[in-house]
Every structure is written in structure tokens, then in C-alpha cells.
Design an enzyme around this catalytic site. Structure first.
Site, mmCIF file in Angstrom:
data_model
loop_
_atom_site.group_PDB
_atom_site.id
_atom_site.type_symbol
_atom_site.label_atom_id
_atom_site.label_comp_id
_atom_site.label_asym_id
_atom_site.label_seq_id
_atom_site.Cartn_x
_atom_site.Cartn_y
_atom_site.Cartn_z
ATOM 1 N N CYS A 177 92.472 43.363 53.061
ATOM 2 C CA CYS A 177 93.927 43.150 52.927
ATOM 3 C C CYS A 177 94.337 42.982 51.477
ATOM 4 O O CYS A 177 93.538 42.680 50.608
ATOM 5 C CB CYS A 177 94.327 41.856 53.641
ATOM 6 S SG CYS A 177 94.364 41.973 55.417
ATOM 7 N N CYS A 205 99.059 39.568 52.296
ATOM 8 C CA CYS A 205 99.205 40.048 53.678
ATOM 9 C C CYS A 205 99.671 38.927 54.597
ATOM 10 O O CYS A 205 99.223 37.788 54.498
ATOM 11 C CB CYS A 205 97.885 40.602 54.200
ATOM 12 S SG CYS A 205 98.019 41.200 55.897
ATOM 13 N N CYS A 236 93.606 47.137 56.374
ATOM 14 C CA CYS A 236 94.463 46.446 57.342
ATOM 15 C C CYS A 236 95.668 47.334 57.657
ATOM 16 O O CYS A 236 96.239 47.949 56.765
ATOM 17 C CB CYS A 236 94.921 45.137 56.707
ATOM 18 S SG CYS A 236 96.281 44.330 57.537
ATOM 19 N N CYS A 263 99.179 45.362 56.093
ATOM 20 C CA CYS A 263 99.583 45.364 54.671
ATOM 21 C C CYS A 263 99.186 46.663 53.966
ATOM 22 O O CYS A 263 99.513 46.852 52.798
ATOM 23 C CB CYS A 263 99.001 44.160 53.940
ATOM 24 S SG CYS A 263 97.195 44.158 53.873
#
Ligand SMILES: [Zn+2]
Length: 359
Positions: free
Chosen positions: A41, A45, A72, A75
Site C-alpha cells: 500500500c 491508504c 492494494c 490505494c
């Protein structure tokens, strides 16, 4: 200022604090991965905070992915951040300033950037280190001073730095891009480039090649302008008008321009960033007589949010027709821009659409 921000997150303890507080300032400076989920991330995030002992830190997306983590979905750490999009936008404006024959006003540049003059000027100065006007003057002065030996471009600096390692890149952004960048020499070299200028139905066309393959197919209005542009692009190369053996290549390129469905059986020497190359590869799969949108291309290369970057990569293509960037249009069907003029784009597409019936 960018450097100071990077230093704020120089230890794992500081990075963890940033993750725990979802500090937006930390975006672009590092990524964190969660060993229990296999996902990595951006620091800010919005997903649930992991346990500290399951977190690993990485400098770049590539490193996180090499370690086996996937981006992810929330994000989108490997997509362009708003900041990267801003830098891309400004890079595009820099190219425009560098390649424009006449000087463009702040208003014109701002309109192109889609920003108010005030915001445009502020953003430009923040990223490049000087105002657009200063940048244009410096470019012009340098062009005169150095003649054709060395032209420095911010775009080149950005490309050399590579988008994939954005965190390191932004860490030194103002150093790299500011006027200190005039020391930033474009690549190495003594490569030899042969070229010839011929007539096509779209006007004059310059065909140039290194020993590896065709490196430029560009349209223009005068031979001087075409030659100048080639030398500007390859300031350190030995550029020479072609020998007779080259005429066969030129003939093939002209053939391609006249009848794109024939394809081109010549090697291409494609020079660009990894991202640009992915875009250009995708473009080569668009059949003559059809068009796709920038968003389609972004999806095809698995970066659906990178629409603007795709447009920038299309604009950076210097192999007209061979890499058919003219087949990319806006989602609403508008032609959008073309490096060699919208009229040429229109003419190409009309011709291809006409011929399609015979394919
Ligand atoms: Zn995330």
C-alpha cells in the site's frame, strides 16, 4: 523541500508513524507491505491498519512486487498518484516549450495544462524550480549557446530518472528538474544516425535510423525544421544524410504511410521509458482503419487510471505510423492532439477508414 520530506521518513520507526497516522505527506516516499495479506500500500491508504510486526517497508513498487507482494486495490500504489500526474503534465508542458517554434504565453500554456494561469504558474515553478517564462528563456539561450551539441530537457531528466522509481525521483525533484538540470546531459554517445527526407501524401517526412533500426519517422513542413528537430533530439549523435543503401528503407516507410495495412518489415530502434514502451507496444496492436481511446490503451496495459500518462506517451512517439498513435482518440471520438498536427491525423484516419472496405 522534497528532500526534507523524504528525510522525515528515513527510518522504519518514522515510516510506521506515518502509516499509523495515514500521513499523506509520506506518499511517494515509500510503500508498506503486509505479510499476512500479501498486499502492499501507499502510506496513507485508508484500509485497516495492520499489526506492526506484519509490516515491511519498500522504497519502490518494483521492490515490493519482487518480494512477492501485489498492489492494494484500494490505494493503487502502482498507479500514478495525483502528484505523478502533475509531474507528467508539467513534463508535457516543458516538451511543448522546448519544441515550440514561437514563444507561448503563460495563458496559452495554462489553457493547454487545463489550469488557471495562477495555479499553472505555481505548479510549474514548484516542480521545475523556475517560472515557465524563465524556463523558456533558458531553453532558448541554451539552444543558441550550445547550438546542437547539447540540449537539456526536463522531460529527458524525468525519463532518465524513470517513473517507476518515483520515490527516489521526487526526493530530488527540484534538484533534478530545476536549472541545475542544465548540467544534466542527455545520454551518452557517439551513435551514428542516417536520415533522409522524402515526400508523402502528408507532406515531407523524415526517416532516420541508427544501426539498430528506424529511430524516427517524423512529418514536417520544411527540410530544415525536420533536420533541426532530429539533431535536437539526438544532440550527441553523428547525424548524416543517408547513403544510397538507405533509400530502400525510406521507400518502405513511404509505402507504409501510403498503405498502412501492408505493415513495416524494418527493425525499429524504440527509445523510451518502460512505461512508454508498453504504451507503444499496445498501439501497435490497433489495426488500421480502427481507433481506440486513451482509456482503452490504459486498460490494455493494466493501468486504467493512467489515461493522461498514456496520452503523454502517445504524444512522445517519434515513429509516426509505425507506432500508430494516430489511432488513439478521445473517448467521445474527438481526435485530440497529434504530434504532427491534427490535420495529418484526420487525413490518416479518413484514408484508413476509406481503405478499410478493401481490407
Ligand atoms: Zn492500500
Amino acid at each position: 523541500m522534497q528532500i526534507a520530506i523524504a528525510e522525515l521518513f528515513s527510518t522504519d520507526a518514522l515510516r510506521w508513524d506515518a502509516v499509523a497516522s495515514r500521513d499523506r505527506q509520506a506518499d511517494e516516499t515509500f510503500f508498506y507491505a503486509v505479510t499476512t495479506t500479501g498486499v502492499y500500500c501507499r502510506p496513507a491508504c485508508a484500509s485497516r491498519l495492520p499489526n506492526r510486526q506484519n509490516v515491511r517497508f519498500f522504497q519502490t513498487c518494483t521492490e515490493a512486487e519482487q518480494a512477492g507482494f501485489r498492489p492494494c486495490k484500494r490505494c493503487q500504489p502502482n498507479a500514478m498518484s495525483p502528484r505523478e500526474e502533475q509531474v507528467q503534465l508539467i513534463a508535457k508542458i516543458c516538451t511543448l516549450i522546448e519544441t515550440s517554434e514561437e514563444s507561448l504565453s503563460l495563458n496559452e500554456l495554462a489553457v493547454t495544462a487545463g489550469l488557471s494561469p495562477y495555479h499553472f504558474q505555481r505548479l510549474f515553478k514548484e516542480i521545475v524550480g523556475v517560472t515557465p517564462k524563465r524556463y523558456a528563456i533558458a531553453q532558448r539561450e541554451q539552444r543558441v549557446r550550445d547550438s546542437l551539441q547539447q540540449v537539456t530537457s526536463v522531460t529527458q531528466a524525468i525519463y532518465n530518472a524513470g517513473f517507476s522509481t518515483s520515490s527516489q525521483f521526487y526526493a530530488g525533484a527540484s534538484d533534478k528538474l530545476g536549472m541545475a538540470a542544465s548540467q544534466y546531459k542527455a545520454g551518452a554517445t557517439n551513435i551514428e544516425i542516417r536520415f533522409a527526407i522524402a515526400q508523402s501524401f502528408l507532406g515531407l517526412v523524415l526517416v532516420a535510423a541508427t544501426e539498430r533500426g528506424v529511430c524516427a519517422i517524423e512529418f514536417g513542413d520544411t527540410p530544415e525544421m525536420l533536420t533541426e528537430r532530429l539533431k535536437t533530439r539526438f544532440p550527441n549523435a553523428q547525424v548524416q544524410e543517408s547513403d544510397p543503401t538507405f533509400s530502400n528503407w525510406v521507400a518502405q516507410v513511404i509505402g507504409l504511410i501510403e498503405t498502412p495495412d501492408r505493415g513495416l518489415n524494418l527493425p525499429l530502434d524504440i527509445q523510451g521509458t518502460a512505461f512508454q514502451q508498453r504504451v507503444w507496444q499496445a498501439l501497435q496492436t490497433i489495426p488500421p482503419g480502427t481507433t481506440v481511446s486513451y482509456a482503452d490503451v490504459a486498460k490494455q496495459i493494466n493501468q486504467p487510471t493512467a489515461v493522461r500518462a498514456v496520452a503523454t506517451a502517445c504524444a512522445a512517439n517519434t515513429l509516426a505510423i509505425a507506432i500508430p498513435c494516430h489511432r488513439v482518440v478521445r473517448s467521445n471520438g474527438d481526435l485530440s492532439g497529434y504530434r504532427w498536427g491534427i490535420e495529418r491525423k484526420r487525413a490518416l484516419l479518413e484514408r484508413e477508414a476509406l481503405r478499410r472496405t478493401t481490407y
